[in-house]
Structure formats: C-alpha cells, structure tokens
Design a protein around this motif. Structure first.
Motif, PDB file in Angstrom:
ATOM      1  N   THR A  51      -9.786  -9.656  16.728  1.00  0.00           N
ATOM      2  CA  THR A  51      -8.726  -8.826  16.150  1.00  0.00           C
ATOM      3  C   THR A  51      -7.727  -8.419  17.224  1.00  0.00           C
ATOM      4  O   THR A  51      -6.519  -8.598  17.085  1.00  0.00           O
ATOM      5  N   LEU A 190      -9.150  -5.748  11.151  1.00  0.00           N
ATOM      6  CA  LEU A 190      -9.266  -7.208  11.084  1.00  0.00           C
ATOM      7  C   LEU A 190      -8.341  -7.766  10.010  1.00  0.00           C
ATOM      8  O   LEU A 190      -7.631  -8.742  10.223  1.00  0.00           O
ATOM      9  N   ASN A 251      -6.660  -0.274  16.256  1.00  0.00           N
ATOM     10  CA  ASN A 251      -8.036  -0.770  16.193  1.00  0.00           C
ATOM     11  C   ASN A 251      -8.973   0.149  16.980  1.00  0.00           C
ATOM     12  O   ASN A 251     -10.014   0.579  16.489  1.00  0.00           O
TER      13      ASN A 251
END
Lengths: 344, 293
Positions: A51, A190, A251
């Motif tokens: 990711t 993701l 993230n």
C-alpha cells in the motif's frame, strides 16, 4: 516485459550472492514465497508494505510524467505524517465520520504543501528539484524528530513516538480489512491505494489537465508555445506528487499505528522510485510492482529469523540490484545485440 | 593550556571543525570532479559508506591504517566504476542510478559485517596503532593547494570543465568526452572513498552502522552552496563542519539540536533558490552522451 526480465535477473544476481556466503538460494526463495503468501497474516503484512509503496510509486510517477524527479517522497510523507498525528491528537472529540475526512485532508494537504515548495522553487527560481527535494528530506526528518521528542512526545512510552491519536481517527477494531487479515497492519487504505491508482490513470490519460501535465513533461518549451503554462503545471504536479506521498501518512496514522513513530518508514519514498521505474510509470503497473517490492520487504524480514547470515537489510541489496538490472534491461537493445551476434 | 579559557575553547572549536570537515571536503571535492565533468553525483553517500567499511575492514585485517585508507579509496572507485558502466555505456538516468547505488551500499555494508564479523552492522573497534591520529587531515591540507593550482592553471582541468559545459566542442577537438568523464568519475570515487575511510579510521575507531549519516549529501550541499567552485566549496564544508562542532557547545542552550542538524540543508535550499546570488550547475550536467561512432 523487459522490466519483469530485469526484476527476475536482479533476483537471480541476489541469489548468487546468497550462494556465495553459503546459504541455500532455494531455501531463500522458499522463505520469500512463504513469507509473502504463507498465511492471511503474512499476505496482510505484504499488502501493508505494498500500500505504502503504491502511494510513493504513484508520487514518483506523476512527477516523472511532468518531467520532474521527485526523490522527496520520503520527506513529504514524514512531514504529512507528523502533522496528521498532531491533527489527530488536537481534535480529540471528533466522531469518526468527521475525523477521517479531516485526516484525509491533513495528510494529503500537508503532503501537497511540502511538495509544492520544490515545485515553486523550480518554476520561479529555476532551482533543480532533485537537490531541493533531497535537502527537504533531511529537513522534514529534523522537524518531525523535533516535534516528536519535544512537543508531541508520548509521556507513557520509552520509544521515540508521539502520543496516540484519538479513537475517532484510529480504531482498528472497526477496520474490516484488518479483521480479515487476522490483525496484520494492512487496512482500509489498501482500497484507497487501488482506487487512487485507477484515478491517476484516468487523470493522466483521459483528462485535459493530465494531457497538459504530460505535455509539460515531454517538452516544456513546445508545451509553452501551444499555450500551456508549463511552469505552473510542473509546480502543481510536484504538489500533486507530494499529496500522493502524503497518503502514506493516512495509512500510518489512521490505519496501522495511530501515532507517529520516528523511523516508521522503511525508505518507502526511495523504494517508490524503484516501484515506479519497474512499472515504467504506468499507474496500474505500479500496483503490481508495489506488490512485488512489498513481498521483498516482508520476505527479507523473515529471512532475518530463518537464516543465519541474512539480515533484513538484504531487502536493500535486492532493491538496489533490481533497480540496476531493470534499467539495464531497458537500455540494452536486444534486437541489435542479436543482429550483431548473427552477423558474426 | 594557554591559561586563557576562552582561547582554549576557541582552539578546541577550530580543531573540532577541521576534524569533522576532513571527510566532508574529501567527498565534496570528489563530487566536484564528477559534477564539473557533467555527471550528476548523488551517490557520494554510497561511495563514502563503502570507503568507510572497506577502510575499517582492511585496517583490522592487516593492522595497517594506510593500507586501509588506500583500499577505502579504491572501494569508492569501484562504486564509481559501476556508475560509469551504467551511466556512460548504457546511458542510464544518473539520478536513478545514484539512488540505486546508495540503497545497494546501505544494504551491502551490514551484509559484509555480518558475513565477516558476525555482527549486525559494525566492525570490531580498531586498536590505536591501526588507526590515524591526524594523517588524513594533513593529506588533505597538502592536496588542497595542489588541486586549486590544477583547477586554475592546467589544460586537463579545462577538459574536465568542457566535458560538463559543452561536450560537443571537446569532441570536435578530438578528445574523448567519455574518457574524461570516466577519469573524473574515478577521481570522484577515490576522493569520496578517502572521505569515508577518514570517518572510520580517523574520526571514529571502527565502522558503525550507517556511519556516514548523510555526510555524502552534506558534501553535495556544500558543492552546490559553493557554486561548483573548489575554493568556495571547501569554505562551505568548513562552515557546515563548524555548525556541526557548535552542536556540542550549544547543547543545553535551549536551541533545539535538530535545528542545528538541518541548518546545512536549509541554507542549501535557500542558496539554490538564488537568494545568495545565482548558483548555476554545469550546462551539460546529467545529459547522457550522444551516440558516438
């Protein structure tokens, strides 16, 4: 095709190195495979690295399409991450529905700003973006370390990290992706990475703005003659690249860690260069090459435990060799070589 | 020692500056050769790292610091030879190449220490007789006037400059741009390798993980801050080393240490933005050679 060959050749060279120190290359391959796909958790960890690498790879690729070299993704993601952590600690009362959009704006916004600076300097002062972004990587690291250790320090932790952000920003127990992968750090970002890659693909190939960006990258002077303000386009492209790198902050802060930790990035910004290179800057190809490099990152960590002499730094050796061999495969003209060989 | 405390402090500050400037100046002069001959050089860091590691390993195995130092330089040359094959022969992008070599060097160093010494990243420490007390510094002092003279007075320095500014003219004179760039790259590797070796054999007493700690980039910053000219580049190195030595003095003064650490990078960005007068890179830098017959 050539890049896949280059990648495989790079792995092959690295395995020769393994052989030379007396470890078994087959065993290394087996560990690499097992550690990437062995269990849901393993796959989840690989996808987590992938990711981040997809975001930085896209960042490098967008800048490259505009004729710029963004080696500042590392700085941009650190800058975005520390400030997103700060936002997450400050607005502690927000419910999730408001907190996540705010975190999204903070991480991409701060990334955008940090990318815009070299873009501005390039456009209006003629400063070379490579050197500026390189210097700004160190500046971001310094600023982040200052803020972490002096301003936002977690008083309950021995580690160099900030206090955790509030639950509105980070609640892994509500993250279905994380649940599915049995608690691996991979998370909802993701799907954002995949979505963004598709968006970037459409932006570059189907929109006027994307066309202008590519025109400025191919030939800034002639783009200017056709009425494109290439300086402005390049400046914004650099900001755009910074925003893409900023997603790594999203993230880290809202998906996997919930706080800023010094040294959290496994050189995502630099490996992103390799990721973009292998995909020849194609946004959808980047998803694939990010996955391959993510698998390498994860695999090398496992080699550390499973072999005697190979440490996790082995990932770097493979990355370095793969960068060299992938580009070598681009630049070697095989048709010419074969012709030469035949004519002999 | 002089009876005057402020003078003692001044002398120790000057000495500390000269010490920490030594690896920087070596590397920056290496970068000078590479960039003036038309090759963007962002892998100084990797060359220094290999130089530092090789220097320490050879000095440990032979007990001879001079041999270690020379091999450190040769390790730098090896890195730039790889660089040359890819950039001059295959005409690969020099920035990608530099990044790749840096990553590779950062991976190779812990690998080598693990294989040779079974340690995660550092070599055992060197006994006093196999490291330097001040020799690299004096070598550098001897080298600087020689280099300034070479740059100002010799034909070969003009060739190097033309390779970076206008390679077509050079090839129309019947000179091989490729060769000049190759030799300049090798000189770059040698000097940067010396810089790295003076880190592990002179400033410290062993190789420790990632011991260059960004010095290759600071050296590059000094080169740009010094506008790609040898004298100002050396002055910039001294300035950055001075800031570095002040760090010790300023501890506890309330000024955050990170601020001092980022200062070299900050002034370089400001300098690049053209606020200290224009700094202009060699015209043909980063452009691969035209296909020649």
């Amino acid at each position: 095709m050539k890049s896949v060959l280059g990648f495989l050749f790079g792995i092959f060279l690295s395995l020769l190195l393994v052989l030379w120190i007396g470890e078994s290359p087959l065993f290394v391959l087996e560990v690499l495979y097992r550690s990437a796909f062995g269990s849901k958790y393993d796959l989840g960890l690989t996808l987590f690295y992938a990711t981040n690498l997809a975001f930085t790879g896209l960042s490098v690729a967008v800048a490259f399409k505009a004729g710029l070299f963004n080696i500042g993704a590392e700085g941009q993601l650190h800058f975005a991450a520390i400030l997103t952590a700060w936002v997450g600690m400050t607005f502690s009362q927000l419910p999730m529905g408001l907190a996540l959009p705010l975190a999204f704006m903070a991480s991409t916004g701060f990334g955008f700003l940090y990318g815009l600076v070299p873009g501005l300097l390039k456009a209006y002062r003629g400063s070379h973006e490579v050197i500026v972004t390189m210097m700004m990587n160190f500046i971001a690291a310094g600023v982040a370390s200052y803020l972490t250790l002096n301003v936002l320090k977690n008083p309950n932790s021995q580690n160099p990290e900030t206090s955790p952000v509030s639950p509105g920003f980070f609640s892994p127990e509500r993250d279905l992706t994380q649940q599915f992968f049995e608690g691996a750090p991979v998370n909802y970002t993701l799907w954002i990475a995949i979505g963004i890659a598709v968006l970037v693909y459409f932006f570059l190939s189907k929109t006027t703005a994307g066309y202008k960006l590519r025109a400025a990258g191919l030939n800034a002077a002639s783009a200017r003659f056709s009425g494109i303000d290439s300086r402005k386009v390049q400046m914004l492209a650099m900001g755009f690249a910074g925003a893409l790198a900023g997603f790594v902050a999203l993230n880290e802060i809202t998906g996997s860690a919930g706080k800023y930790r010094i040294g959290f990035s496994a050189d995502y910004g630099f490996v992103g260069i390799a990721v973009a290179l292998m995909a020849r800057n194609h946004p959808l190809g980047i998803l694939i090459s990010a996955f391959l490099f993510g698998a390498l990152q994860k695999g090398a960590a496992d080699l550390d435990f499973e072999t005697e002499l190979i440490t996790r730094d082995f990932a770097r050796i493979i990355q370095g060799i793969v960068i060299l061999s992938v580009t070598a495969f681009y630049f070697i003209d095989f048709k010419k070589l074969i012709q030469k060989w035949r004519s002999k | 020692m002089t009876g005057l405390p402020w003078l003692d402090e001044l002398i120790s500050l000057v000495l500390a500056t000269l010490r920490s400037a030594t690896p920087l100046i070596f590397a920056a002069l290496g970068g000078f050769f590479s960039e003036r001959s038309g090759t963007v050089q962002i892998s100084l860091e990797g060359q220094m790292l290999m130089g530092a590691l090789t220097g320490a390993v050879i000095a440990l195995k032979t007990g001879n610091p001079y041999l270690g130092f020379i091999c450190g330089g040769l390790a730098g040359v090896f890195v730039t030879l790889v660089f040359a094959v890819f950039s001059l022969k295959l005409r690969m992008d020099q920035i990608v190449l530099g990044t790749g070599l840096n990553i590779l060097a950062m991976g190779l160093a812990p690998f080598v220490t693990k294989v040779f010494f079974d340690s995660t990243g550092s070599t055992p420490s060197l006994p006093a007789e196999s490291r330097f007390t001040s020799e690299p510094m004096f070598l550098l002092f001897a080298l600087i006037p020689l280099l300034l003279w070479w740059f100002a007075k010799t034909k070969s320095s003009l060739y190097v400059q033309f390779a970076g500014e206008n390679p077509t003219i050079l090839s129309s004179l019947g000179k091989s741009v490729l060769k000049i760039r190759l030799y300049s790259l090798m000189t770059c590797g040698l000097l940067a390798g010396f810089g790295g070796a003076s880190l592990s054999l002179f400033l410290a007493s062993a190789y420790s993980p990632n011991m260059t700690a960004g010095r290759g980039f600071i050296a590059l910053a000094a080169l740009i801050f010094g506008k790609w000219k040898p004298g100002p580049t050396i002055a910039a190195c001294l300035f950055f080393a001075f800031i570095d030595s002040l760090q010790v003095q300023l501890q506890g003064s309330g000024l955050p240490v990170q601020f001092i650490q980022i200062l070299p990078y900050l002034v370089t960005v400001v300098a690049l933005a053209g606020f200290f007068g224009r700094s202009r890179a060699p015209a043909a830098i980063g452009k691969p050679l035209e296909e020649s017959k």
